[in-house]
Motif scaffolding. Sequence first.
Motif, PDB file in Angstrom:
ATOM      1  N   TRP A   1       0.804  -1.219   0.000  1.00 53.76           N
ATOM      2  CA  TRP A   1       0.000   0.000   0.000  1.00 53.76           C
ATOM      3  C   TRP A   1       0.837   1.268   0.000  1.00 53.76           C
ATOM      4  O   TRP A   1       0.333   2.360  -0.297  1.00 53.76           O
ATOM      5  CB  TRP A   1      -0.988   0.006   1.173  1.00 53.76           C
ATOM      6  N   ARG A   2       2.107   1.188   0.359  1.00 55.77           N
ATOM      7  CA  ARG A   2       2.983   2.367   0.271  1.00 55.77           C
ATOM      8  C   ARG A   2       3.308   2.703  -1.175  1.00 55.77           C
ATOM      9  O   ARG A   2       3.857   3.775  -1.469  1.00 55.77           O
ATOM     10  CB  ARG A   2       4.307   2.092   0.997  1.00 55.77           C
TER      11      ARG A   2
ATOM     12  N   ALA B   1      -5.124  12.130   4.648  1.00 52.02           N
ATOM     13  CA  ALA B   1      -4.494  11.093   5.481  1.00 52.02           C
ATOM     14  C   ALA B   1      -3.667  11.725   6.602  1.00 52.02           C
ATOM     15  O   ALA B   1      -3.715  11.278   7.759  1.00 52.02           O
ATOM     16  CB  ALA B   1      -3.628  10.189   4.613  1.00 52.02           C
TER      17      ALA B   1
ATOM     18  N   ASN C   1       9.847  10.124   9.183  1.00 51.16           N
ATOM     19  CA  ASN C   1       9.150   9.597  10.354  1.00 51.16           C
ATOM     20  C   ASN C   1       8.457   8.280   9.998  1.00 51.16           C
ATOM     21  O   ASN C   1       7.498   8.246   9.235  1.00 51.16           O
ATOM     22  CB  ASN C   1       8.125  10.633  10.844  1.00 51.16           C
TER      23      ASN C   1
ATOM     24  N   THR D   1       4.010   4.971   8.086  1.00 52.37           N
ATOM     25  CA  THR D   1       3.246   3.730   8.214  1.00 52.37           C
ATOM     26  C   THR D   1       1.754   4.019   8.382  1.00 52.37           C
ATOM     27  O   THR D   1       0.910   3.353   7.774  1.00 52.37           O
ATOM     28  CB  THR D   1       3.750   2.914   9.419  1.00 52.37           C
ATOM     29  N   ALA D   2       1.439   5.008   9.195  1.00 46.99           N
ATOM     30  CA  ALA D   2       0.024   5.330   9.413  1.00 46.99           C
ATOM     31  C   ALA D   2      -0.605   5.821   8.110  1.00 46.99           C
ATOM     32  O   ALA D   2      -1.735   5.439   7.766  1.00 46.99           O
ATOM     33  CB  ALA D   2      -0.122   6.368  10.517  1.00 46.99           C
TER      34      ALA D   2
ATOM     35  N   VAL E   1      -4.026  11.230  10.763  1.00 49.46           N
ATOM     36  CA  VAL E   1      -3.046  10.535  11.610  1.00 49.46           C
ATOM     37  C   VAL E   1      -2.256  11.480  12.512  1.00 49.46           C
ATOM     38  O   VAL E   1      -1.665  11.033  13.489  1.00 49.46           O
ATOM     39  CB  VAL E   1      -2.086   9.639  10.782  1.00 49.46           C
TER      40      VAL E   1
ATOM     41  N   ALA F   1       6.648   6.246  11.841  1.00 49.72           N
ATOM     42  CA  ALA F   1       5.277   6.087  12.340  1.00 49.72           C
ATOM     43  C   ALA F   1       4.299   6.809  11.408  1.00 49.72           C
ATOM     44  O   ALA F   1       3.244   6.269  11.058  1.00 49.72           O
ATOM     45  CB  ALA F   1       5.159   6.639  13.763  1.00 49.72           C
ATOM     46  N   VAL F   2       4.657   8.018  11.000  1.00 48.68           N
ATOM     47  CA  VAL F   2       3.776   8.775  10.112  1.00 48.68           C
ATOM     48  C   VAL F   2       3.669   8.077   8.756  1.00 48.68           C
ATOM     49  O   VAL F   2       2.564   7.908   8.211  1.00 48.68           O
ATOM     50  CB  VAL F   2       4.280  10.234   9.952  1.00 48.68           C
TER      51      VAL F   2
ATOM     52  N   ALA G   1       0.427   5.042   5.126  1.00 53.43           N
ATOM     53  CA  ALA G   1       0.349   3.861   4.254  1.00 53.43           C
ATOM     54  C   ALA G   1      -0.863   3.012   4.605  1.00 53.43           C
ATOM     55  O   ALA G   1      -1.520   2.446   3.727  1.00 53.43           O
ATOM     56  CB  ALA G   1       1.628   3.037   4.368  1.00 53.43           C
ATOM     57  N   SER G   2      -1.182   2.944   5.883  1.00 53.07           N
ATOM     58  CA  SER G   2      -2.337   2.147   6.307  1.00 53.07           C
ATOM     59  C   SER G   2      -3.621   2.712   5.704  1.00 53.07           C
ATOM     60  O   SER G   2      -4.532   1.964   5.360  1.00 53.07           O
ATOM     61  CB  SER G   2      -2.410   2.125   7.834  1.00 53.07           C
ATOM     62  N   LEU G   3      -3.684   4.023   5.572  1.00 55.10           N
ATOM     63  CA  LEU G   3      -4.854   4.644   4.932  1.00 55.10           C
ATOM     64  C   LEU G   3      -4.801   4.553   3.406  1.00 55.10           C
ATOM     65  O   LEU G   3      -5.787   4.840   2.729  1.00 55.10           O
ATOM     66  CB  LEU G   3      -4.981   6.102   5.363  1.00 55.10           C
TER      67      LEU G   3
END
Lengths: 492, 492
Positions: B126-127, B167, B330, B335-336, B171, B332-333, B338-340
Motif C-alpha cells: 500500500w505504500r 491522510a 518519520n 506507516t500510518a 493521523v 510512524a507517520v 500507508a495504512s490509509l
Amino acid sequence: MFTLPQKESRMTTACPDSDSIQGLASNKGDGLERECSRKPDQKPLKFYGVGDPAAVLPSSSPYLSSRGSVIKWFWDSAEEGYRTYHMDEYDEDKNPSVILLSPLCPQLSQSDMLHVEPALLQYPDWRGHLFLREEVARFLSFYCRSPAPLKPENVVVLNGCASLFSALAMVLCEAGEAFLIPAPYYGAITQHVYLYGNVRLVCVYLDSEVTGLETRPFQLTVEKLEMALQGANSEGVKVKGLILINPQNPLGDVYSPGELQEYLEFAKRHELHVMVDEVYMLSVFEESSGYRSVLSLERLPDPQRTHVMWATSKDFGMSGLRFGTLYTENRAVATAVASLCRYHGLSGLVQYQMAQLLRDHDWINQVYLPENHARLKAAHTYVSEDLRALGIPFVSHGAGFFIWVDLRKYLPEATFEEEELLWRRFLENKVLLSFGKAFECKEPGWFRLVFSDKTHRLRLGMQRVRQVLQGQPQLADGAPPRQIQEPRGPHR
Amino acid sequence: MFTLPQKESRMTTACPDSDSIQGLASNKGDGLERECSRKPDQKPLKFYGVGDPAAVLPSSSPYLSSRGSVIKWFWDSAEEGYRTYHMDEYDEDKNPSVILLSPLCPQLSQSDMLHVEPALLQYPDWRGHLFLREEVARFLSFYCRSPAPLKPENVVVLNGCASLFSALAMVLCEAGEAFLIPAPYYGAITQHVYLYGNVRLVCVYLDSEVTGLETRPFQLTVEKLEMALQGANSEGVKVKGLILINPQNPLGDVYSPGELQEYLEFAKRHELHVMVDEVYMLSVFEESSGYRSVLSLERLPDPQRTHVMWATSKDFGMSGLRFGTLYTENRAVATAVASLCRYHGLSGLVQYQMAQLLRDHDWINQVYLPENHARLKAAHTYVSEDLRALGIPFVSHGAGFFIWVDLRKYLPEATFEEEELLWRRFLENKVLLSFGKAFECKEPGWFRLVFSDKTHRLRLGMQRVRQVLQGQPQLADGAPPRQIQEPRGPHR
C-alpha cells in the motif's frame, strides 16, 4: 488461498489475496472487537456483538494522534502475514498465483488499451468520466440481468470497494453509529468503515448448526437480523444500515432471490440502508447455485436505500488495478460519495482501460468467463475431493474463491487461542489459511481456504495441510458435525 | 486560469483547473469559515482566524448523516462553476487548455508505457510498489537537490495530494484539532483536512501592505506565525501542525532558504508538524526567484516532523492522472499514512507508467522542462504586460500558473459581497477568475488569474477582463497601492 513458498528451506508462506491478509490483520487484536470475539462457551449465547475497534490499545507514538495510532496498529498487525508473504513469496514467473490473471494480461496489453488524450489527464468529473459510467451501466445491466437498463447517472466509480465502504460509512452514519453485518464476514470491512468513518459493525452471528427454519449451516434469517438490531438498539447503538455480501465471503454461499427480498423488506421496515457487496458476482462457477444480483429483482423494496457495490478486484482478479463502482438511485448518496471521490479517484488512463475491458462482452462471455469458471470449478473440485478424502467437513456452494473448512475437531479445546495455534502450525509448515476469528466467526476452528490457484500449487498446499493435521491430535468424536453440507443445488 | 467558452452565444465560461473550481466551492458558503471570512473593516483586525467548516448549514437529506450532508454541500456549492464549465467548455481539439500537456501526451503514449504483468494487477504494497518508490526517491533527490540521496523507504505514493492532506490530518490530529496555514492559500485544503479528518485550519492572515521587517506584500513572518498560534491556543484550539505551500498558491511566490529555515525553527519550538506542499516545485519559470525545496536544506531542524508533498498534477499538468507522494523520515507517520493508502491506492499500471515517466531525466531536463518553462514564461509575460497596460497591480514572482491580481480599486466598497459581484460580472462575460475569498484572503478585491493557457485564449480572456473592468466604476484613487511589487529577483 494457500500458496506456497519458493524456497522450501525458509519458514513461511504466503497469500497474495488481501482477504487472507486482512484475516491476519484482525488476528493480533487482543482487544479488537471484544464483544464480537467472545468465546462460544460463555452462556447464554448472544446472537449479536457490537464491534469496538477503538478498544485496540496500540503502542502510542509521540508523533501520531490517538486515531493515527489505531490506524497504524491495523498496518502493524497485518505485518506478520504480509511481510512473511513478501519476504518469501512463492514465485513462479513472478506470478504469485491467481488463476484468473492469465487470460487477462494479454487482453490488457493490447495496444488499444493505451490511450492518452488531454481530457484524461485533467481534473475529472469526480463521479468518473461519463464514457466509463455509461459502460459500467451497460455492463451491470447485462451481467446483473436488470429488468430495465441501468443509468449512468446512478453510477459512481472509484478506486475500489474498500474506498466505497469508507465513503458510505462517512455519508450514511454519524461517528459511532453502526452497520449490521452477518458474521462470518470479510474482516477487512471492519477497517473500511472504521478507520476514516468511525463507524462500527454489529455482527449478526450465524451458526454452523441447522435448526428450525434454517435449511443450511450459517444461514441468515430475518429473525436473526431482528434480534441483532434489537440487541444493538438496547445497548444504545444506532444502526443505520445492513451490509450483505453476495456471493458471501467467506462462506462461498449465495442468497436466493426470496431470501434477498426478505432481508431487503426487513431493512425497509427499519429504514436501514442496504449495501449489497456483489464483488464475486461473476465468480459463480456452479450455475445451479441460482445466484441473482440484487439489481435483477423486479422491484426493490426501498430503492432509495439500496446501494450496490461491484469491483474488478475479484471477478477479474485485478485487486491491484483499483477499480470499484457504486450503483444507487439515491441522488443525495451518489453526490455525497462523489464529493469524497476526490480522495478515491482513479487515473483517467485507467478509466479508459476499464471502459475498454468492460465494453468487450464478446470476449468476456466467450473467452474470459468460461475459462475463469472452468478453472475455478476444477480447482474447487480438486480441493473439495481432497478434503473429503481427509474426512474434513466444509461449506461451499459454488461461488467465490474459497471453501469454509471445519477443523474444529483438530482443536484440543474450542477456543480462539487453539484456533490461532493451529493457524501457526500451518504457517510454520508454509501454508497460509485464514482463521475464522478474522471473519468474526463465533465458533473456533473454522478456516477459509482459498482454492483459486494452479493445480500443482494446490497439491503442494494440500499436502502440507495434511501433514499438519496428521500431526495434530483429533478429538475423539472426529465425525463431521451432521449439519455440514457439501455443494448442492439452489436453495430457497 | 481563465479559459474561454466555445460558443460565444452562450453565457458562461470555464476553468479546467480545479484550483479555480475549489475557489468556486468556497464561494457559496455563507456560513463557511465564518471566523476566517470576517470583513476587514471590523476593528481591531485579527491576525488569525479559526476555520469552522461545520458552521455550514446544508439542506439536510433524510438519507444522509449530518456529516454526509456537509460533504454533499461541498459538492453542490462547487456546481455552479463546475457545471458551467462542463456544460460549455472551451473546446479546441477537445483540449481544455493546459499548455503543459502537449509535450506530455506523446511521451505517455509511447508503447513502453503500457506494461501489464500479474504483479501489477494484484494487491500492492500500500505504500506503493518498491520500483516506483525507488524512482520517486531518485527523482526527488535530483530535482529537490537533496544533499544526500533520499530513501525509498521514506516514500509513500498515493492518488494525489488531496488524499495526502486527508491522510495526514487523520493521523496527526484528533478530530477538532487544527493546522496553521498562511492565508491566502489554495482553498481546497480546507476540505481535504476536514471532510474525512474533521481537522480545521487556523489562518495566518497576510497583508498586501509592507511594514516593519517585511520586504514584500503578503510576506509570512515568524511573528505572524507566533501570534496566530497564540491566538488559536487562547481560544482553546489545539494546533498540531503548519502547512507551507512552496511555491505558494495563489501568490506565485517562493520562500527563501532563510525564511524556510525560520518557519521550520518556529515549528520545532512548538513541536508542530510541518507539511511542505511543493506541488509547483518544477513550475518555477524564473531562475532568479531562488526557489529551493525544503529537501535541499543541509539540515532540517526537526526531520521527524517535516513531511514533504509532491505530485504530478501541476508540474506535469496531469491532475487527472492522480499521482502524489509523501516524503518523510518519520516511520510512524509513513506507516500510518500507508495504512490509509488502501483508500487512496493507484493502479499498478499507473505506478509502472509513473516510474517510466520519472525515470527519464534526459527527456525531463532536455525536452519537457525547457518547453514547459518557456511556455509559462511567455504566457506570464503576455498577461503581466497586459495587466500593466491596464494599470492593474499584481503580485507574481516567477513560479506557478497564476498571477495574484489587485482589483480592489474596482470594488465600490471593500466587501466580499462586492468581490463576488465583480466575479459574477466576469463570469457573465465568460471569463472565470478565482476570487480572493476562496483563498481566505482577508482583503476583498484580490483575484487569482491563471495564465497557463495558449496565447490566443489568453488574448480573448484578457479582452473580456478589460471589457468588464472598463464597465466598472473605479475608485477615485485608482493608483496601485505603493507596496505592490512586480516580478523581481531573489529575495532573502
